[in-house]
Design a protein around this motif. Structure first.
Motif, PDB file in Angstrom:
ATOM      1  N   LEU A   1      19.095  -2.577 -42.977  1.00  0.00           N
ATOM      2  CA  LEU A   1      18.746  -3.944 -42.793  1.00  0.00           C
ATOM      3  C   LEU A   1      19.053  -4.597 -41.394  1.00  0.00           C
ATOM      4  CD1 LEU A   1      20.717  -5.422 -46.101  1.00  0.00           C
ATOM      5  CD2 LEU A   1      18.477  -5.213 -45.692  1.00  0.00           C
ATOM      6  N   GLU A   2      20.090  -3.858 -40.886  1.00  0.00           N
ATOM      7  CA  GLU A   2      20.551  -4.319 -39.552  1.00  0.00           C
ATOM      8  C   GLU A   2      19.175  -3.842 -38.450  1.00  0.00           C
ATOM      9  OE1 GLU A   2      23.148  -3.078 -35.731  1.00  0.00           O
ATOM     10  OE2 GLU A   2      24.188  -3.272 -37.816  1.00  0.00           O
ATOM     11  N   ALA A   3      18.558  -2.561 -38.686  1.00  0.00           N
ATOM     12  CA  ALA A   3      17.532  -1.883 -38.108  1.00  0.00           C
ATOM     13  C   ALA A   3      16.066  -2.764 -38.297  1.00  0.00           C
ATOM     14  CB  ALA A   3      17.390  -0.781 -38.626  1.00  0.00           C
ATOM     15  N   LEU A   4      15.905  -3.283 -39.704  1.00  0.00           N
ATOM     16  CA  LEU A   4      14.639  -3.806 -40.010  1.00  0.00           C
ATOM     17  C   LEU A   4      14.538  -5.179 -39.067  1.00  0.00           C
ATOM     18  CD1 LEU A   4      12.587  -3.638 -41.966  1.00  0.00           C
ATOM     19  CD2 LEU A   4      13.736  -5.158 -43.723  1.00  0.00           C
ATOM     20  N   THR A   5      15.640  -5.672 -38.806  1.00  0.00           N
ATOM     21  CA  THR A   5      15.552  -7.153 -38.108  1.00  0.00           C
ATOM     22  C   THR A   5      15.583  -6.922 -36.503  1.00  0.00           C
ATOM     23  OG1 THR A   5      17.835  -7.321 -38.046  1.00  0.00           O
ATOM     24  CG2 THR A   5      16.744  -8.430 -39.972  1.00  0.00           C
ATOM     25  N   ASP A   6      15.685  -5.583 -36.201  1.00  0.00           N
ATOM     26  CA  ASP A   6      15.797  -5.664 -34.593  1.00  0.00           C
ATOM     27  C   ASP A   6      14.707  -4.398 -34.011  1.00  0.00           C
ATOM     28  OD1 ASP A   6      16.184  -4.972 -31.980  1.00  0.00           O
ATOM     29  OD2 ASP A   6      18.352  -4.378 -32.326  1.00  0.00           O
ATOM     30  N   PRO A   7      13.526  -4.880 -33.773  1.00  0.00           N
ATOM     31  CA  PRO A   7      12.566  -4.258 -33.396  1.00  0.00           C
ATOM     32  C   PRO A   7      13.130  -3.009 -32.026  1.00  0.00           C
ATOM     33  CG  PRO A   7      11.631  -5.947 -33.304  1.00  0.00           C
ATOM     34  CD  PRO A   7      13.067  -6.422 -33.471  1.00  0.00           C
ATOM     35  N   SER A   8      14.193  -3.262 -31.565  1.00  0.00           N
ATOM     36  CA  SER A   8      14.509  -2.161 -30.341  1.00  0.00           C
ATOM     37  C   SER A   8      15.533  -1.416 -31.282  1.00  0.00           C
ATOM     38  CB  SER A   8      15.022  -2.991 -29.242  1.00  0.00           C
ATOM     39  OG  SER A   8      16.375  -3.734 -29.538  1.00  0.00           O
ATOM     40  N   HIS A   9      15.918  -1.460 -32.140  1.00  0.00           N
ATOM     41  CA  HIS A   9      16.964  -0.493 -32.888  1.00  0.00           C
ATOM     42  C   HIS A   9      16.398   0.828 -33.005  1.00  0.00           C
ATOM     43  CE1 HIS A   9      19.755   1.214 -35.992  1.00  0.00           C
ATOM     44  NE2 HIS A   9      20.609   0.012 -35.735  1.00  0.00           N
ATOM     45  N   GLU A  10      17.117   1.890 -32.839  1.00  0.00           N
ATOM     46  CA  GLU A  10      16.479   3.286 -32.897  1.00  0.00           C
ATOM     47  C   GLU A  10      15.983   3.679 -34.048  1.00  0.00           C
ATOM     48  OE1 GLU A  10      19.412   6.529 -32.492  1.00  0.00           O
ATOM     49  OE2 GLU A  10      20.918   4.915 -32.714  1.00  0.00           O
ATOM     50  N   TYR A  11      16.538   2.916 -35.114  1.00  0.00           N
ATOM     51  CA  TYR A  11      15.826   3.582 -36.631  1.00  0.00           C
ATOM     52  C   TYR A  11      14.919   2.142 -37.195  1.00  0.00           C
ATOM     53  CZ  TYR A  11      19.646   6.962 -36.512  1.00  0.00           C
ATOM     54  OH  TYR A  11      20.443   7.766 -36.019  1.00  0.00           O
ATOM     55  N   HIS A  12      14.430   1.385 -36.431  1.00  0.00           N
ATOM     56  CA  HIS A  12      13.623   0.423 -36.795  1.00  0.00           C
ATOM     57  C   HIS A  12      12.460   0.921 -37.664  1.00  0.00           C
ATOM     58  CE1 HIS A  12      11.700  -3.663 -37.061  1.00  0.00           C
ATOM     59  NE2 HIS A  12      10.573  -3.167 -36.476  1.00  0.00           N
ATOM     60  N   GLU A  13      11.686   1.796 -37.134  1.00  0.00           N
ATOM     61  CA  GLU A  13      10.393   2.321 -37.802  1.00  0.00           C
ATOM     62  C   GLU A  13      11.086   3.224 -39.201  1.00  0.00           C
ATOM     63  OE1 GLU A  13       7.394   2.065 -36.876  1.00  0.00           O
ATOM     64  OE2 GLU A  13       8.045   0.696 -35.472  1.00  0.00           O
ATOM     65  N   GLU A  14      12.144   3.952 -39.270  1.00  0.00           N
ATOM     66  CA  GLU A  14      12.376   4.303 -40.234  1.00  0.00           C
ATOM     67  C   GLU A  14      12.717   3.255 -41.344  1.00  0.00           C
ATOM     68  OE1 GLU A  14      16.590   6.618 -41.818  1.00  0.00           O
ATOM     69  OE2 GLU A  14      15.497   7.187 -39.851  1.00  0.00           O
ATOM     70  N   ALA A  15      13.459   2.214 -40.970  1.00  0.00           N
ATOM     71  CA  ALA A  15      13.850   1.150 -41.837  1.00  0.00           C
ATOM     72  C   ALA A  15      12.254   0.313 -42.535  1.00  0.00           C
ATOM     73  CB  ALA A  15      14.685   0.054 -40.979  1.00  0.00           C
ATOM     74  N   LEU A  16      11.625   0.262 -41.527  1.00  0.00           N
ATOM     75  CA  LEU A  16      10.197  -0.081 -41.985  1.00  0.00           C
ATOM     76  C   LEU A  16       9.468   0.571 -42.892  1.00  0.00           C
ATOM     77  CD1 LEU A  16       8.422  -1.329 -38.884  1.00  0.00           C
ATOM     78  CD2 LEU A  16       9.066  -2.852 -40.573  1.00  0.00           C
ATOM     79  N   ASP A  17       9.705   2.128 -42.860  1.00  0.00           N
ATOM     80  CA  ASP A  17       9.166   2.932 -43.896  1.00  0.00           C
ATOM     81  C   ASP A  17       9.917   2.852 -45.116  1.00  0.00           C
ATOM     82  OD1 ASP A  17       7.234   3.788 -42.059  1.00  0.00           O
ATOM     83  OD2 ASP A  17       8.321   5.504 -41.529  1.00  0.00           O
TER      84      ASP A  17
ATOM     85  N   LEU B   1      11.908   0.492 -46.621  1.00  0.00           N
ATOM     86  CA  LEU B   1      12.116  -0.867 -46.960  1.00  0.00           C
ATOM     87  C   LEU B   1      10.825  -1.921 -47.121  1.00  0.00           C
ATOM     88  CD1 LEU B   1      15.532  -2.021 -45.446  1.00  0.00           C
ATOM     89  CD2 LEU B   1      15.265  -0.819 -47.424  1.00  0.00           C
ATOM     90  N   GLY B   2      10.298  -1.765 -45.905  1.00  0.00           N
ATOM     91  CA  GLY B   2       8.987  -2.558 -45.668  1.00  0.00           C
ATOM     92  C   GLY B   2       9.103  -3.668 -44.937  1.00  0.00           C
ATOM     93  N   ASP B   3       8.218  -4.266 -44.291  1.00  0.00           N
ATOM     94  CA  ASP B   3       8.473  -5.394 -43.483  1.00  0.00           C
ATOM     95  C   ASP B   3       8.572  -6.623 -44.127  1.00  0.00           C
ATOM     96  OD1 ASP B   3       5.931  -5.728 -44.173  1.00  0.00           O
ATOM     97  OD2 ASP B   3       5.138  -5.993 -42.368  1.00  0.00           O
ATOM     98  N   ASP B   4       8.467  -6.731 -45.243  1.00  0.00           N
ATOM     99  CA  ASP B   4       8.682  -8.076 -46.223  1.00  0.00           C
ATOM    100  C   ASP B   4      10.037  -7.815 -47.123  1.00  0.00           C
ATOM    101  OD1 ASP B   4       7.612  -6.355 -47.879  1.00  0.00           O
ATOM    102  OD2 ASP B   4       6.365  -7.530 -48.985  1.00  0.00           O
ATOM    103  N   HIS B   5      10.805  -6.960 -46.871  1.00  0.00           N
ATOM    104  CA  HIS B   5      12.043  -6.861 -47.706  1.00  0.00           C
ATOM    105  C   HIS B   5      13.006  -7.834 -47.349  1.00  0.00           C
ATOM    106  CE1 HIS B   5      15.050  -4.680 -50.024  1.00  0.00           C
ATOM    107  NE2 HIS B   5      15.951  -5.001 -49.154  1.00  0.00           N
ATOM    108  N   ASP B   6      13.484  -8.646 -48.424  1.00  0.00           N
ATOM    109  CA  ASP B   6      14.491  -9.595 -48.413  1.00  0.00           C
ATOM    110  C   ASP B   6      15.618  -9.377 -49.490  1.00  0.00           C
ATOM    111  OD1 ASP B   6      15.924 -11.886 -48.215  1.00  0.00           O
ATOM    112  OD2 ASP B   6      14.375 -13.294 -48.654  1.00  0.00           O
TER     113      ASP B   6
END
Length: 111
Positions: free
Chosen positions: A59-75, A77-82
């Motif tokens: 969840l933290e990585a999903l909201t931070d595009p600079s997070h090292e796991y951002h892409e993994e979180a997008l894969d 959870l999806g970009d619309d996960h709430d």
């Protein structure tokens, strides 16, 4: 039993611990199918999300595009996960109805 609480562990690998509080026990109603949903709050995390700590990190990585796991979180959870989205109660009721049908007593075949 009112007010009693019990815990159970879901998914030993990820370590999701749940607490269930009993608000009361009522006699079974023959006009109602069981199991039944009394209340639901919040969306469930996806399976294999790494337990409470892994999910929190996703969840933290999903909201931070600079997070090292951002892409993994997008894969994952999806970009619309709430996580605060309310669950689809109709789907839950449909799944419970399927369970009730599956678990319903079957007449025995005569020999």
């Amino acid at each position: 039993m009112r007010g009693k609480t019990f815990q159970y562990l879901y998914d030993f690998g990820d370590g999701w611990e749940h607490s269930v509080k009993i608000h009361g026990i009522a006699p079974a109603d023959p006009q109602v199918s069981y199991p039944r949903l009394l209340e639901a709050t919040g969306m469930r995390p996806p399976e294999d999300s790494g337990g409470p700590w892994g999910y929190a990190e996703k969840l933290e990585a999903l909201t931070d595009p600079s997070h090292e796991y951002h892409e993994e979180a997008l894969d994952a959870l999806g970009d619309d996960h709430d996580p605060h989205t309310q669950p689809n109660i109709e789907i839950i009721h449909a799944r419970f109805a399927a369970l009730a049908k599956k678990w319903a007593p079957r007449p025995r075949k005569s020999k």
